[in-house]
Design a protein around this motif. Structure first.
Motif, PDB file in Angstrom:
ATOM      1  N   ILE A  47      16.318  62.133  72.180  1.00  0.00           N
ATOM      2  CA  ILE A  47      17.397  63.070  72.505  1.00  0.00           C
ATOM      3  C   ILE A  47      16.761  64.358  73.009  1.00  0.00           C
ATOM      4  CG2 ILE A  47      19.362  64.384  71.641  1.00  0.00           C
ATOM      5  CD1 ILE A  47      19.599  62.263  69.398  1.00  0.00           C
ATOM      6  N   THR A  90      17.355  68.144  74.157  1.00  0.00           N
ATOM      7  CA  THR A  90      18.389  69.161  73.968  1.00  0.00           C
ATOM      8  C   THR A  90      18.084  70.392  74.810  1.00  0.00           C
ATOM      9  OG1 THR A  90      17.326  70.332  72.125  1.00  0.00           O
ATOM     10  CG2 THR A  90      18.620  68.360  71.582  1.00  0.00           C
ATOM     11  N   TYR A 131      20.631  70.062  80.119  1.00  0.00           N
ATOM     12  CA  TYR A 131      21.954  69.425  80.111  1.00  0.00           C
ATOM     13  C   TYR A 131      22.729  69.760  81.382  1.00  0.00           C
ATOM     14  CZ  TYR A 131      26.624  68.171  78.387  1.00  0.00           C
ATOM     15  OH  TYR A 131      27.873  67.617  78.231  1.00  0.00           O
ATOM     16  N   CYS A 187      21.537  66.439  75.470  1.00  0.00           N
ATOM     17  CA  CYS A 187      22.618  67.156  74.793  1.00  0.00           C
ATOM     18  C   CYS A 187      22.543  68.648  75.100  1.00  0.00           C
ATOM     19  CB  CYS A 187      22.539  66.963  73.278  1.00  0.00           C
ATOM     20  SG  CYS A 187      22.927  65.292  72.724  1.00  0.00           S
ATOM     21  N   ASP A 196      23.174  72.701  73.902  1.00  0.00           N
ATOM     22  CA  ASP A 196      22.813  73.407  72.671  1.00  0.00           C
ATOM     23  C   ASP A 196      24.018  73.414  71.742  1.00  0.00           C
ATOM     24  OD1 ASP A 196      20.111  74.152  73.253  1.00  0.00           O
ATOM     25  OD2 ASP A 196      20.886  75.620  74.682  1.00  0.00           O
ATOM     26  N   THR A 201      24.578  66.954  69.207  1.00  0.00           N
ATOM     27  CA  THR A 201      23.268  66.372  68.903  1.00  0.00           C
ATOM     28  C   THR A 201      23.338  65.484  67.670  1.00  0.00           C
ATOM     29  OG1 THR A 201      22.199  68.322  69.867  1.00  0.00           O
ATOM     30  CG2 THR A 201      20.837  66.896  68.489  1.00  0.00           C
ATOM     31  N   THR A 202      24.080  65.906  66.648  1.00  0.00           N
ATOM     32  CA  THR A 202      24.255  65.066  65.458  1.00  0.00           C
ATOM     33  C   THR A 202      24.905  63.738  65.830  1.00  0.00           C
ATOM     34  OG1 THR A 202      24.420  66.961  63.960  1.00  0.00           O
ATOM     35  CG2 THR A 202      25.379  64.885  63.210  1.00  0.00           C
ATOM     36  N   ALA A 242      24.747  62.261  68.679  1.00  0.00           N
ATOM     37  CA  ALA A 242      23.778  61.470  69.440  1.00  0.00           C
ATOM     38  C   ALA A 242      22.764  60.795  68.511  1.00  0.00           C
ATOM     39  CB  ALA A 242      23.063  62.361  70.449  1.00  0.00           C
ATOM     40  N   CYS A 290      14.038  64.113  68.567  1.00  0.00           N
ATOM     41  CA  CYS A 290      14.772  65.167  69.269  1.00  0.00           C
ATOM     42  C   CYS A 290      13.779  66.164  69.844  1.00  0.00           C
ATOM     43  CB  CYS A 290      15.722  65.893  68.315  1.00  0.00           C
ATOM     44  SG  CYS A 290      16.922  64.825  67.504  1.00  0.00           S
ATOM     45  N   THR A 295      19.008  72.478  67.147  1.00  0.00           N
ATOM     46  CA  THR A 295      18.518  71.142  66.793  1.00  0.00           C
ATOM     47  C   THR A 295      18.237  70.985  65.298  1.00  0.00           C
ATOM     48  OG1 THR A 295      17.572  70.939  69.016  1.00  0.00           O
ATOM     49  CG2 THR A 295      16.823  69.366  67.365  1.00  0.00           C
ATOM     50  N   ALA A 334      21.445  70.257  63.587  1.00  0.00           N
ATOM     51  CA  ALA A 334      21.931  68.918  63.932  1.00  0.00           C
ATOM     52  C   ALA A 334      21.199  67.848  63.138  1.00  0.00           C
ATOM     53  CB  ALA A 334      21.756  68.679  65.431  1.00  0.00           C
TER      54      ALA A 334
END
Length: 355
Positions: free
Chosen positions: A175, A177, A182, A211, A213, A218-219, A221, A235, A247, A250
């Protein structure tokens, strides 16, 4: 030690080296101390002028160096290793499979503290490849007290000093971030680096998502990768204390256990590791033979992983792939050796980083 005729020495153990000198060709030991004389050796011994030999005279309560070295092998050798034959009181262990080397340092130090025997190994908690030398051991005197070797066995017990944890087959989801990635304001250069390091450890990369911010995004994902069967989630970005860096939150929200946010390693101080319990544990975890699959590591990588040659990620990833469940203590002890010197020519792992 006793003196006997060379012709009568078959089966006896030499107490000293036998040197052969051929001018302009060789000057070396044709037989080493501890060699067991065979019938075929007699003509060679006579040809170098040895009509009499000093040989070891077996004494009750004493062990020959090779027999004592075999005791050391027994307490040292774990699975996925092979041993050389005892020679001059020495035995070496080599890896038979790629994996992570684990060392019981307390036992290692206790044996070396006894004197008259040595165990010298490579560093533990680092990867080894098939064929790599793990440890060399030697009994120093030609003979040693049997009682002393019995104490070695008592100190070490049933568990070997050295073990190799084979690398598991794992799948990872990545992931990335950050609003800048993004919203396509900059190119994502972090994911290719992480993908390369994962594949270096034999991890299958399932794919990656990007993802904003946004902690909730993010969680979600993280949970999505786990639902798809990921054995770990990595991540990237958003790991500092800036207000837009979400992050860590998340990862906390997606996990059941946070091991650390921060590590005494440079580069990599803002690294984060947490675990989420796998819902389908039970029989699946019991049948894999690859360690517990119940806990899924979720890692947050600081930006240094993208541009530094070696970082905290290189120290942690092999241990996770080998099936270790890391604790806070595993990180707190990394301070000594935790400073990468950023050498112009990187020789890791053949350097002091992480050791």
């Amino acid at each position: 030690m006793k003196l006997i005729r060379t012709e009568d020495a078959v089966g006896s153990v030499l107490c000293h080296d036998i040197t052969q000198i051929i001018p302009g060709v060789v000057k070396d030991a044709v037989f080493r101390k501890g060699h067991v004389v065979t019938e075929e050796d007699i003509p060679i011994l006579l040809s170098v002028g040895k009509e009499h030999l000093y040989v070891w005279e077996k004494q009750e309560g004493m062990l020959h160096e090779n027999d004592a070295a075999e005791v050391l092998r027994q307490v040292c050798q774990g699975g996925h290793m092979k041993a050389s034959k005892a020679k001059e009181g020495k035995i070496e262990l080599t890896a038979e499979e790629d994996g992570l080397l684990k060392i019981d340092r307390e036992k290692l130090n206790a044996v070396n503290a006894m004197g008259q025997m040595v165990l010298a190994s490579r560093h533990g908690d680092f990867p080894v490849k098939k064929g790599d030398k793990i440890v060399g051991m030697r009994v120093v005197p030609l003979v040693i007290e049997e009682e002393k070797m019995n104490r070695v066995k008592e100190i070490c017990g049933d568990a070997p000093i050295f073990q190799i944890l084979p690398f598991r087959k794992m799948k990872a989801g990545i992931i990335a971030t950050g609003s800048e990635v993004y919203r396509s304001r900059i190119e994502d250069k972090f994911t290719p680096v992480v993908k390369g390091k994962l594949e270096e450890c034999g991890v299958e990369v399932m794919g990656h998502v990007v993802c904003d911010d946004d902690a909730e995004m993010t969680t979600a994902a993280i949970n999505d990768w786990i639902d798809k069967g990921a054995d770990m989630v990595v991540c990237t970005g958003g790991m500092s204390v800036d207000p837009d860096d979400r992050t860590p939150l998340a990862i906390r929200n997606a996990s059941d256990e946070v091991v650390t946010y921060g590590a005494p390693v440079l580069p990599g101080a803002m690294f984060m590791l947490a675990y989420k319990k796998r819902e389908d544990s039970g029989a699946d975890a019991q049948n894999t033979g690859a360690g517990s699959r119940q806990d899924i590591p979720v890692m947050g990588l600081p930006g240094c992983v993208m541009y530094s040659k070696r970082t905290i990620f290189d120290l942690v990833l092999p241990r996770i792939v080998a099936g270790e469940h890391l604790s806070a203590e595993d990180f707190s002890v990394l301070g000594e050796g935790g400073l990468c010197l950023n050498c112009e020519v990187c020789t890791y792992p053949n350097c002091g980083f992480g050791k």
